[in-house]
Design a protein around this motif. Structure first.
Motif, mmCIF file in Angstrom:
data_model
loop_
_atom_site.group_PDB
_atom_site.id
_atom_site.type_symbol
_atom_site.label_atom_id
_atom_site.label_comp_id
_atom_site.label_asym_id
_atom_site.label_seq_id
_atom_site.Cartn_x
_atom_site.Cartn_y
_atom_site.Cartn_z
ATOM 1 N N PRO A 290 13.513 21.368 -16.167
ATOM 2 C CA PRO A 290 14.325 19.941 -15.997
ATOM 3 C C PRO A 290 13.459 18.675 -16.713
ATOM 4 O O PRO A 290 12.039 18.978 -16.789
ATOM 5 C CB PRO A 290 14.420 19.588 -14.660
ATOM 6 C CG PRO A 290 13.657 20.559 -14.109
ATOM 7 C CD PRO A 290 13.353 21.908 -14.895
ATOM 8 N N ASN A 291 13.928 17.411 -16.733
ATOM 9 C CA ASN A 291 13.072 16.545 -17.275
ATOM 10 C C ASN A 291 12.093 16.195 -16.083
ATOM 11 O O ASN A 291 12.252 16.541 -15.119
ATOM 12 C CB ASN A 291 13.905 15.327 -17.911
ATOM 13 C CG ASN A 291 14.340 15.547 -19.121
ATOM 14 O OD1 ASN A 291 13.556 16.296 -19.830
ATOM 15 N ND2 ASN A 291 15.583 15.102 -19.545
ATOM 16 N N PHE A 292 11.080 15.241 -16.509
ATOM 17 C CA PHE A 292 10.159 14.789 -15.308
ATOM 18 C C PHE A 292 9.873 13.270 -15.487
ATOM 19 O O PHE A 292 10.235 12.660 -16.306
ATOM 20 C CB PHE A 292 8.757 15.639 -15.632
ATOM 21 C CG PHE A 292 8.497 15.777 -17.183
ATOM 22 C CD1 PHE A 292 7.743 14.550 -17.667
ATOM 23 C CD2 PHE A 292 8.741 16.537 -17.974
ATOM 24 C CE1 PHE A 292 7.400 14.478 -19.111
ATOM 25 C CE2 PHE A 292 8.608 16.542 -19.286
ATOM 26 C CZ PHE A 292 7.859 15.365 -19.910
ATOM 27 N N LEU B 195 16.515 21.775 -26.017
ATOM 28 C CA LEU B 195 17.867 20.997 -26.202
ATOM 29 C C LEU B 195 18.069 19.823 -25.031
ATOM 30 O O LEU B 195 17.589 20.290 -24.025
ATOM 31 C CB LEU B 195 19.053 21.952 -26.006
ATOM 32 C CG LEU B 195 18.985 23.554 -26.525
ATOM 33 C CD1 LEU B 195 19.712 24.386 -26.083
ATOM 34 C CD2 LEU B 195 19.226 23.314 -27.967
ATOM 35 N N HIS B 196 18.657 18.520 -25.603
ATOM 36 C CA HIS B 196 18.280 17.688 -24.865
ATOM 37 C C HIS B 196 19.789 16.989 -24.532
ATOM 38 O O HIS B 196 19.756 16.327 -23.488
ATOM 39 C CB HIS B 196 17.594 16.263 -25.523
ATOM 40 C CG HIS B 196 16.137 16.691 -25.207
ATOM 41 N ND1 HIS B 196 15.531 16.175 -24.176
ATOM 42 C CD2 HIS B 196 15.225 17.369 -26.242
ATOM 43 C CE1 HIS B 196 14.254 16.128 -24.249
ATOM 44 N NE2 HIS B 196 14.083 16.982 -25.326
ATOM 45 N N GLY B 197 20.761 17.216 -25.240
ATOM 46 C CA GLY B 197 22.106 16.764 -24.790
ATOM 47 C C GLY B 197 23.216 16.633 -25.842
ATOM 48 O O GLY B 197 23.816 17.436 -26.120
ATOM 49 N N LYS C 127 29.107 11.496 -21.001
ATOM 50 C CA LYS C 127 28.549 12.709 -20.985
ATOM 51 C C LYS C 127 27.099 12.258 -20.665
ATOM 52 O O LYS C 127 26.554 11.428 -21.085
ATOM 53 C CB LYS C 127 28.292 13.318 -22.326
ATOM 54 C CG LYS C 127 29.712 14.219 -22.539
ATOM 55 C CD LYS C 127 29.522 14.795 -23.694
ATOM 56 C CE LYS C 127 30.903 15.342 -24.191
ATOM 57 N NZ LYS C 127 31.585 16.372 -23.232
ATOM 58 N N GLU C 128 26.059 13.204 -19.925
ATOM 59 C CA GLU C 128 24.748 12.807 -19.669
ATOM 60 C C GLU C 128 24.240 14.289 -19.348
ATOM 61 O O GLU C 128 24.430 14.762 -18.208
ATOM 62 C CB GLU C 128 24.761 11.895 -18.639
ATOM 63 C CG GLU C 128 23.402 11.215 -18.502
ATOM 64 C CD GLU C 128 23.225 10.156 -19.706
ATOM 65 O OE1 GLU C 128 22.315 10.453 -20.384
ATOM 66 O OE2 GLU C 128 23.879 9.190 -19.948
ATOM 67 N N SER C 129 23.459 14.841 -19.986
ATOM 68 C CA SER C 129 22.876 16.170 -19.697
ATOM 69 C C SER C 129 21.826 16.071 -18.726
ATOM 70 O O SER C 129 21.787 17.042 -17.950
ATOM 71 C CB SER C 129 22.160 16.789 -21.066
ATOM 72 O OG SER C 129 21.146 15.938 -21.306
#
Ligand code: GMT
Length: 374
Positions: free
Chosen positions: A173-175, A120-122, A281-283
């Protein structure tokens, strides 16, 4: 492992994360098969472990909307079967998770088991997914995935808030690839943009309303009243034209440049002093992480997953959504010559915590766990 990756191949954050993950997995020796409707923008080179399968969907006069999801599911079936994939990893729930569910059921009817991981990205959760026109399908396909990951703790929380989730959700988390995103020597570029030693502020996004582009311009206009400054706007989208109009009305066009969709964002970030992300908003805020990796402090809102990335008073500051005055104050504090270099160093140190070399093994272990479970 043989992994199928499904994503949006465009400039959006989820497509970038999916592509960079696939490239990193390929470097580790995994065979990675991208299944998308066009070549992902960061996948324009040859590598023995990377494969690309284009989803071909045909139109017909009867179709006002070509059924992409069906074509995608059919392509997944054929790639899983022919390439003997071990796992499918779909990025962005809509419509990738439900297409993967359909592919999985078709394969099951043929005696083939394929685990599906959904990331899920946002906006697939916070904006689009929770809309009643998609919600039942999103809920179902998240619950039917063999593994579900979210790019921040906040996104995980939102997922449980908005949907009736019975599945576990793992936060990965993203990288960032610090080999690509690092401060480069581009003094000539800085001189060309800021000939009189102005500070350089950068914003990158897809210029959607959720990014609050007018806030970027308003904060910049305030900063510019206090110190000489320039603003570079990178990306494109529906809010660009209104933003250009706003700059004209404020009479600040000479100090703002709209660069459109740039490939080498890191070159611009290399000469930036401050990054602004005033999103509604910013996931996660991948664009902010890219800036931090290039030693650029961040002024952001405190929404979504941003507090998990931007550290208040250390790598930048976080304000309430729409609080232009607070963002301006914080920006001027960071840009003060006594403070700037400390914030830049802190931004880099924080970005190092998200280096791909740390996150990749987490994904590999997660894949292993999911494969062993089914
Ligand atoms: O809003 C975007 O920038 C695009 C969107 C996407 O899915 O492509 O971005 C979302 O996913 C990114 C990668 O995980 C995150 O870094 C962004 O924060 C997230 N955007 C929003 O939540 C608005």
């Amino acid at each position: 492992m043989k992994i199928g990756i499904v994503c949006y191949p465009t400039f959006g954050g989820s497509g970038v994360v999916a592509t960079e993950l696939g490239k990193a997995l390929a470097k580790e020796g995994h065979k990675v098969h991208f299944i998308t409707y066009s070549q992902p923008s960061r996948l324009d080179f040859l590598n023995e472990n990377l494969f690309y399968h284009e989803v071909d969907f045909h139109s017909y006069p009867l179709f006002e909307f070509p059924p992409y999801e069906l074509a995608l599911a059919s392509k997944m079936v054929s790639v899983v079967k022919n390439e003997k994939l071990d796992l499918l990893h779909v990025h962005y729930a809509i419509p990738h998770a439900s297409a993967a569910y359909m592919a999985k059921q078709i394969l099951k009817s043929q005696g083939i088991t394929i685990p599906v991981v959904t990331t899920l990205h946002g906006t697939d959760i916070t904006l689009v997914g929770k809309d009643p026109s998609y919600e039942p399908v999103v809920t179902f396909s998240i619950n039917e995935s063999d593994g579900v990951t979210a790019v921040s703790h906040d996104l995980k929380k939102e997922t449980f808030q908005h949907f009736n989730i019975t599945n576990e959700v793992e936060v990965i988390p993203n990288f960032i690839d610090l080999e690509k995103f690092k401060k480069q020597k581009k003094d000539h570029f800085k001189k060309a943009i800021c000939p009189n030693g102005e500070v350089l502020i950068v914003h990158t996004s897809n210029f959607r309303p959720v990014k609050r582009i007018p806030d970027v311009i308003n904060v910049f206009a305030n900063i510019r009243k206090e110190i000489p400054a320039k603003l570079l706007m990178i990306g494109d989208g529906p809010e660009r034209s209104p933003a250009e109009k706003m700059c004209r009305e404020l009479g600040i066009c000479d100090d703002i440049r709209f660069l459109g969709k740039l490939e080498a964002v890191e070159e611009v970030l290399s000469v930036a002093d401050l990054f602004i992300m005033p999103s509604e908003k910013e996931s996660f805020g991948l664009a902010a992480l890219e800036a931090m990796a290039c030693e650029v402090p961040v002024i952001s809102t405190n929404t979504g997953g941003l507090p998990e990335l931007n550290v208040q008073g250390v790598t930048g500051f976080l304000s309430n959504i729409g609080d232009i005055e607070d963002m301006t104050r914080n920006a001027l504090f960071i840009l003060d010559k006594d403070n700037l270099s400390g914030f830049k160093q802190n931004a880099l140190s924080r970005a190092q915590e998200f280096d791909i070399s740390r996150i990749l093994p987490v994904y590999e272990a997660y894949y292993q766990k999911i494969m062993e479970r089914i």
